[in-house]
Motif scaffolding. Structure first.
Motif, short mmCIF file in Angstrom:
data_model
loop_
_atom_site.label_atom_id
_atom_site.label_comp_id
_atom_site.label_asym_id
_atom_site.label_seq_id
_atom_site.Cartn_x
_atom_site.Cartn_y
_atom_site.Cartn_z
N LEU A 84 0.86 -1.19 0.00
CA LEU A 84 0.00 0.00 0.00
C LEU A 84 0.89 1.23 0.00
N MET A 85 0.49 2.23 -0.78
CA MET A 85 1.35 3.41 -0.90
C MET A 85 0.49 4.65 -1.14
N ALA A 86 0.85 5.75 -0.49
CA ALA A 86 0.15 7.01 -0.70
C ALA A 86 1.17 8.15 -0.69
N THR A 87 0.83 9.23 -1.39
CA THR A 87 1.77 10.36 -1.49
C THR A 87 1.01 11.68 -1.68
N ASP A 88 1.66 12.77 -1.29
CA ASP A 88 1.14 14.11 -1.64
C ASP A 88 2.17 14.87 -2.48
N LEU A 89 3.10 14.12 -3.07
CA LEU A 89 4.23 14.59 -3.90
C LEU A 89 5.41 15.11 -3.06
N ASP A 90 5.17 15.44 -1.79
CA ASP A 90 6.28 15.85 -0.91
C ASP A 90 6.62 14.77 0.09
N LEU A 91 5.63 13.92 0.37
CA LEU A 91 5.75 12.92 1.42
C LEU A 91 5.11 11.63 0.91
N GLN A 92 5.72 10.50 1.25
CA GLN A 92 5.22 9.23 0.73
C GLN A 92 5.36 8.15 1.80
N VAL A 93 4.30 7.37 1.99
CA VAL A 93 4.37 6.22 2.89
C VAL A 93 4.12 4.96 2.08
N ASP A 94 4.98 3.98 2.29
CA ASP A 94 4.96 2.74 1.51
C ASP A 94 5.03 1.59 2.52
N GLU A 95 4.05 0.70 2.51
CA GLU A 95 4.04 -0.39 3.48
C GLU A 95 3.62 -1.69 2.82
N SER A 96 4.25 -2.79 3.22
CA SER A 96 3.88 -4.11 2.71
C SER A 96 3.39 -4.97 3.87
N VAL A 97 2.25 -5.67 3.65
CA VAL A 97 1.67 -6.52 4.69
C VAL A 97 1.35 -7.89 4.08
N PRO A 98 1.31 -8.94 4.92
CA PRO A 98 1.03 -10.27 4.38
C PRO A 98 -0.42 -10.40 3.90
#
Length: 367
Positions: free
Chosen positions: A45-59
């Motif tokens: 799952l990943m989200a961004t506002d072009l300045d900040l980005q969070v990227d996470e993987s889950v089982p």
């Protein structure tokens, strides 16, 4: 794409990424969260506002690998309202994603994965690790002093730099300054001075609540990345020059006042009840072994409170903004706060003792 994932796992991860997404967006894809089912049995799952980005993987149980993007806040609200303990089945095809859990069924519009922007990190030459507890301490003891004045954008973050073989973090809004000093981690020598934006600080602090061990920090002069277990937070840095804050840290304040921070904080809070919203001014009359707090408000009247204190210098009267003073006192953890005074117009230094990692500077007010 087809995958099945437990609701609690999906909800927790969505909670991490969707808070980055702004409520109002002129670019539709920025309202979406990227979901990628992988052959290795993970859902990214990943989200961004072009300045900040969070990227996470889950089982997850992946029946068919693939990727799509769905409206972040809508999807989060759906998952939040699904029955606890349910398995959520996600199937994406032909511009739609079907969400099935128990007897609930939703069809969401999607946007193509190829339209989703990813922050290009480039080279991040400086790399080091910090204990999550240290990073939490740095943020908690400085972030209240971050400026929200957009004309001084270079103050809208936490300034992190290496000096005197220590790692130092500082924030100021021109009225108060907070600084934390910790041991320099291996790998941080020679790092560029960086200003971490306020939004990044807020998102990082939320993620840190769930991290026990260490956080991997990688940075260049323009970007920073935090590795937090299953989540990676990447942010652009503020492009500006932080002022030389050492110039405002007083070194010759010779009048030492010692108080119990909890009773000091409670006293300031009580008398400030009648302070006018505009000034929030509280006057401190410091005498031998006592402090008298007072507030005079043209609309509401007056309030005074006397506190026991340890003080042996000349009498002094000084005024402070109550909210600024309370913000600092809330971060004092010991049984004593040292207030180093010079005169009614000079900056005042506050700290637990000379060995504590945090120090605070507060500008006085005319009262």
């Amino acid at each position: 794409m087809k995958a099945t994932i437990e609701r609690a796992t999906l909800l927790k991860s969505l909670g991490h990424v969707q808070s980055v997404v702004e409520r109002r967006n002129t670019i539709p894809i920025l309202s979406n969260v990227l979901m990628e089912a992988r052959d290795d049995g993970s859902l990214r799952l990943m989200a961004t506002d072009l300045d900040l980005q969070v990227d996470e993987s889950v089982p997850a149980q992946v029946a068919q690998a693939g990727a799509t993007t769905v409206p972040a806040h809508t999807f989060f609200d759906i998952v939040r309202k699904l029955p606890e303990g349910s398995q959520v089945e996600l199937t994406a095809a032909e511009g739609k994603m079907q969400v099935v859990a128990g007897r609930s069924r939703f069809n969401l519009s999607t946007l193509p994965r190829d339209d989703f922007p990813v922050i290009a990190e480039g080279e991040l030459p400086t790399r080091f690790e910090l204990p999550a507890a240290t990073l939490r301490q740095i943020i908690d003891k400085t972030r209240f002093a971050i400026s929200s004045e957009e004309t001084r954008y270079y103050l809208m973050g936490i300034f992190v730099h290496v000096a005197d073989d220590k790692l130092k973090a500082a924030a100021t809004d021109g009225h108060r300054l907070a600084r934390v000093t910790v041991d320099r981690p291996d790998g941080a020598e020679g790092m560029p001075d960086v200003i971490i934006p306020k939004k990044c600080v807020g998102e990082l602090r939320k993620l840190l609540d769930e991290v026990e061990g260490t956080v991997e920090v990688s940075l260049s002069a323009t970007k920073i990345r935090f590795g937090l277990g299953s989540a990676i937070l990447t942010s652009k840095l503020i492009d500006g020059t932080f002022p030389d804050y050492n110039r405002v840290i007083p070194t010759a304040n010779d009048k030492l006042l010692k108080l119990d921070p909890k009773s000091f904080s409670a006293g300031v809070d009580r008398v400030a009840t009648i302070a006018s919203e505009k000034t929030r001014a509280v006057k401190m009359a410091v005498d031998r072994d006592k402090v008298t707090l007072s507030v005079t408000s043209p609309e509401s009247g007056t309030a005074t409170e006397e506190l026991a204190a340890d003080y042996g210098s000349d009498n002094i009267e000084i005024g402070f903004n109550a909210r600024y003073l309370l913000d600092i006192l809330h971060e004092i953890e010991g049984d004593t706060v040292e207030v180093h005074l010079a005169d009614a117009a000079a900056p005042t230094l506050l700290r637990e003792n000379d060995n504590s990692p945090a120090l605070y500077v507060l500008m006085p007010m005319r009262v």
